[in-house]
Scaffold this motif. Sequence first.
Motif, short mmCIF file in Angstrom:
data_model
loop_
_atom_site.label_atom_id
_atom_site.label_comp_id
_atom_site.label_asym_id
_atom_site.label_seq_id
_atom_site.Cartn_x
_atom_site.Cartn_y
_atom_site.Cartn_z
N ASP A 165 0.81 -1.22 0.00
CA ASP A 165 0.00 0.00 0.00
C ASP A 165 0.84 1.27 0.00
O ASP A 165 0.34 2.35 0.30
CB ASP A 165 -0.92 0.01 1.23
N ASN A 167 1.83 4.10 -1.55
CA ASN A 167 1.36 4.84 -2.73
C ASN A 167 2.49 5.59 -3.43
O ASN A 167 2.55 5.61 -4.66
CB ASN A 167 0.26 5.83 -2.32
N GLN A 170 4.61 3.23 -5.46
CA GLN A 170 3.94 2.74 -6.67
C GLN A 170 3.86 3.82 -7.73
O GLN A 170 4.06 3.56 -8.93
CB GLN A 170 2.54 2.24 -6.32
N ALA A 192 -3.41 1.24 -10.56
CA ALA A 192 -3.58 0.61 -9.25
C ALA A 192 -3.57 1.67 -8.15
O ALA A 192 -4.39 1.63 -7.22
CB ALA A 192 -2.47 -0.41 -9.01
N GLY A 193 -2.66 2.63 -8.27
CA GLY A 193 -2.62 3.71 -7.29
C GLY A 193 -3.88 4.54 -7.31
O GLY A 193 -4.40 4.93 -6.26
N ARG A 196 -6.81 2.72 -5.73
CA ARG A 196 -6.71 2.62 -4.27
C ARG A 196 -6.94 3.96 -3.58
O ARG A 196 -7.50 4.02 -2.48
CB ARG A 196 -5.33 2.08 -3.89
N THR A 197 -6.52 5.05 -4.20
CA THR A 197 -6.53 6.34 -3.50
C THR A 197 -7.53 7.34 -4.08
O THR A 197 -7.89 8.30 -3.40
CB THR A 197 -5.15 6.99 -3.57
#
Length: 287
Positions: A165, A167, A170, A192-193, A196-197
């Motif tokens: 995780d 960030n 990544q 993906a980042g 997730r955010t």
Amino acid sequence: IDADELARAQQGLAALLRVAPNDVEAHALQAELALRAGNESAASRAIERLAAQPRTAALAHYFRGRLAAAGGRFEEATHAFQTAATAEPPHVPAAIELARLRARAGGDGLAALDALFEARQRDTSEAARDDLRTLSLARANLLADAGKRDQAIGVLDAALARDPDDNAAQLRRGVLALEAGRPDAGRVDLLAGYARTGGFPGLVGPLSRLYIRSGELKPLEAMLQPQLNDARAPDEVVLAVAQLRLAQDSVDNADLMADNVLLRNPGSWEAHLVKSRVLLARGDLQP
């Protein structure tokens, strides 16, 4: 502050300091903001307030080092960073700045960070976890700056294997993959980042440029849609929309958005870049 929206940050800090004039964290943020804005006197005042308390002495040395480095006083900066980096516990951002100074002078900036990373790995606290994230990113950046992009990506691979995780790791790995001519790998990390955010600072810009380069304007429009009419959207989002409007030949809208960013942040190079592209689109080639 992380999004480089300094005027907004100053408004929030001013309000906080009015109600809590002795808030140490607020003075630390004031020092950070003043340094980024190039306001030496405001930075010095905030630093002195931090230096007055033993628990923030290392932080004050760190900010003193940055202030000295900004003024070209590198010997003074080195001493300040060294003092903070050798405190107990070590001040990790100061250690990173010290490593950067050494690398710029042609020395080995990485060795000290590697040693500090190994030491922090033996600590299982949440603070150590944050330090490991910061150190992994700094080590990768030093390697990338030295032209060792593959090694930098390897450091980030290890960071994400340890902490999926992370960030910032990544995002950086995705950007490095794009720079290395590996758009598919870069896309995977950036998406993906984002999933997730919903918009980690610094993520929207490279992701939007990736979409525009590949001609995927509809997915980009869908990604930005929730913030298209938000007057308080971060500058990077406004500029991503401006770039999208340019790609859609909506030049006037792009120009207006760039102007809005420049009103808040006159030094935004990305906004000036959009303005230059607007002029090119209009055929205005006058210097």
